[in-house]
Design a protein around this motif. Structure first.
Motif, PDB file in Angstrom:
ATOM      1  N   LEU A 194      -0.150  -1.078  -0.268  1.00 22.78           N
ATOM      2  CA  LEU A 194      -0.428  -1.801  -1.497  1.00 22.78           C
ATOM      3  C   LEU A 194       0.474  -1.361  -2.654  1.00 22.78           C
ATOM      4  CD1 LEU A 194      -4.328  -1.905  -1.349  1.00 22.78           C
ATOM      5  CD2 LEU A 194      -2.762  -3.824  -1.028  1.00 22.78           C
ATOM      6  N   GLU A 195       1.384  -0.439  -2.362  1.00 25.35           N
ATOM      7  CA  GLU A 195       2.336   0.069  -3.367  1.00 25.35           C
ATOM      8  C   GLU A 195       1.604   0.650  -4.573  1.00 25.35           C
ATOM      9  OE1 GLU A 195       5.226  -2.969  -4.216  1.00 25.35           O
ATOM     10  OE2 GLU A 195       5.649  -3.325  -2.073  1.00 25.35           O
TER      11      GLU A 195
ATOM     12  N   THR B 230      -0.553  -9.387   2.162  1.00 25.94           N
ATOM     13  CA  THR B 230      -0.404 -10.615   1.385  1.00 25.94           C
ATOM     14  C   THR B 230      -0.010 -10.273  -0.043  1.00 25.94           C
ATOM     15  OG1 THR B 230      -2.072 -11.700   2.756  1.00 25.94           O
ATOM     16  CG2 THR B 230      -1.564 -12.731   0.648  1.00 25.94           C
ATOM     17  N   ARG B 231       0.910 -11.056  -0.582  1.00 23.41           N
ATOM     18  CA  ARG B 231       1.438 -10.826  -1.932  1.00 23.41           C
ATOM     19  C   ARG B 231       1.178 -12.045  -2.814  1.00 23.41           C
ATOM     20  NH1 ARG B 231       5.261  -6.540  -1.982  1.00 23.41           N
ATOM     21  NH2 ARG B 231       5.713  -5.746   0.121  1.00 23.41           N
TER      22      ARG B 231
ATOM     23  N   GLY C 237       5.214 -11.402  -6.147  1.00 26.29           N
ATOM     24  CA  GLY C 237       5.624 -10.340  -5.233  1.00 26.29           C
ATOM     25  C   GLY C 237       4.691  -9.156  -5.152  1.00 26.29           C
ATOM     26  N   ARG C 238       3.687  -9.073  -6.015  1.00 28.11           N
ATOM     27  CA  ARG C 238       2.781  -7.919  -5.995  1.00 28.11           C
ATOM     28  C   ARG C 238       1.896  -7.949  -4.744  1.00 28.11           C
ATOM     29  NH1 ARG C 238      -0.819  -8.315 -11.005  1.00 28.11           N
ATOM     30  NH2 ARG C 238      -0.229 -10.545 -10.878  1.00 28.11           N
ATOM     31  N   PRO C 239       1.820  -6.842  -4.001  1.00 27.22           N
ATOM     32  CA  PRO C 239       0.900  -6.805  -2.850  1.00 27.22           C
ATOM     33  C   PRO C 239      -0.542  -6.774  -3.337  1.00 27.22           C
ATOM     34  CG  PRO C 239       1.927  -4.670  -3.183  1.00 27.22           C
ATOM     35  CD  PRO C 239       2.584  -5.595  -4.148  1.00 27.22           C
ATOM     36  N   VAL C 240      -1.387  -7.591  -2.714  1.00 25.27           N
ATOM     37  CA  VAL C 240      -2.742  -7.726  -3.224  1.00 25.27           C
ATOM     38  C   VAL C 240      -3.803  -7.580  -2.136  1.00 25.27           C
ATOM     39  CG1 VAL C 240      -2.827 -10.241  -2.949  1.00 25.27           C
ATOM     40  CG2 VAL C 240      -4.142  -9.164  -4.778  1.00 25.27           C
TER      41      VAL C 240
END
Length: 273
Positions: free
Chosen positions: A143-144, A237-238, A242-245
């Motif tokens: 999830l960064e 899923t992003r 572009g943010r991973p969510v």
């Protein structure tokens, strides 16, 4: 059954019935088991292309005429499909579809309930939903997020018309996940809840698919024998920016679902043409 419909021996072609011409591709020297697998492949595709529980297949003679196959090959093909749990034999009825497989496309980002619209009623049993204060590093990395950052975990057992279909576990960043927890987790796809919580559309997902043997706990929930092969899908899923969510792990009954996609071959670079 007449002798003309029996295979004349291992690895030998069956003798055609009087007045019936069997295509050459079905009367080669290939073993009968190989021909039966080919017939089973065709019938399986028919079943997975829209058959419903209770649909009755044509009789063996009709199937043989349709497919250009001997009745022995058709009979063995139906036995293979029975072993897979797709069909059963009912006295006075014939060969009946028991558990049709439903298609889930991998080339479009869609929730399971959305994918199965028109195939039955999808319900969700929320087995757990809450905040993980100290999630595994592997989850925060996907999830960064910083190591040790809290995440929300949602585990649901998905059913189609009352029968277990998949076990889904989603890990969400805490800020978004808390808002998702306020939504209707029992009645809606997580994807829709994420878009409402963020006010943003989902953009893309990276996924990997492999087969695993179901552990006793998962097998019990999915109502399959322990050790049965199930699809394992790991999906990240992003959002559109572009943010991973959503770091998601799915275990899907392989006897009830097929995974499919439409893929395109990229045009070769000009230098290669």
């Amino acid at each position: 059954m007449s002798g003309a419909e029996e295979d004349s021996g291992p690895g030998r072609a069956p003798a055609p019935a009087a007045g019936r011409r069997i295509p050459a591709e079905w009367v080669s020297s290939r073993p009968r088991a190989e021909r039966a697998r080919q017939v089973a492949d065709v019938l399986r595709q028919r079943i997975t292309s829209g058959a419903r529980t209770g649909d009755v297949l044509p009789d063996e003679r009709t199937l043989g005429a349709q497919l250009g196959a001997s009745r022995n090959a058709v009979r063995e093909a139906l036995a293979l499909l029975r072993d897979e749990g797709l069909v059963s034999r009912r006295r006075g009825v014939g060969t009946v579809v028991e558990t049709p497989k439903y298609g889930h496309g991998l080339d479009r980002l869609a929730g399971l309930a959305e994918t199965l619209t028109g195939h039955g009623t999808v319900t969700n049993e929320v087995r757990s939903a809450g905040l993980l204060a100290a999630p595994p590093d592997a989850i925060t990395e996907r999830l960064e997020l910083p190591p040790g950052a809290p995440v929300v975990c949602v585990e649901r057992l998905r059913r189609l018309d009352g029968l277990p279909l998949s076990l889904d576990t989603s890990y969400l960043p805490a800020g978004i996940g808390r808002r998702v927890l306020d939504g209707d987790l029992a009645g809606r796809d997580v994807f829709a809840l994420i878009e409402e919580a963020t006010g943003c559309l989902l953009g893309r997902a990276e996924l990997a698919v492999h087969a695993v043997n179901a552990d006793p706990g998962t097998a019990g929930l999915l109502q399959v024998p322990a050790g049965s092969a199930v699809f394992a899908i790991e999906r990240l899923t992003r959002l559109a920016d572009g943010r991973p969510v959503d770091a998601e792990s799915l275990r899907i009954r392989a006897d009830r679902m097929t995974l499919h996609a439409t893929v395109h071959r990229n045009r070769a670079p000009a230098a290669d043409r």
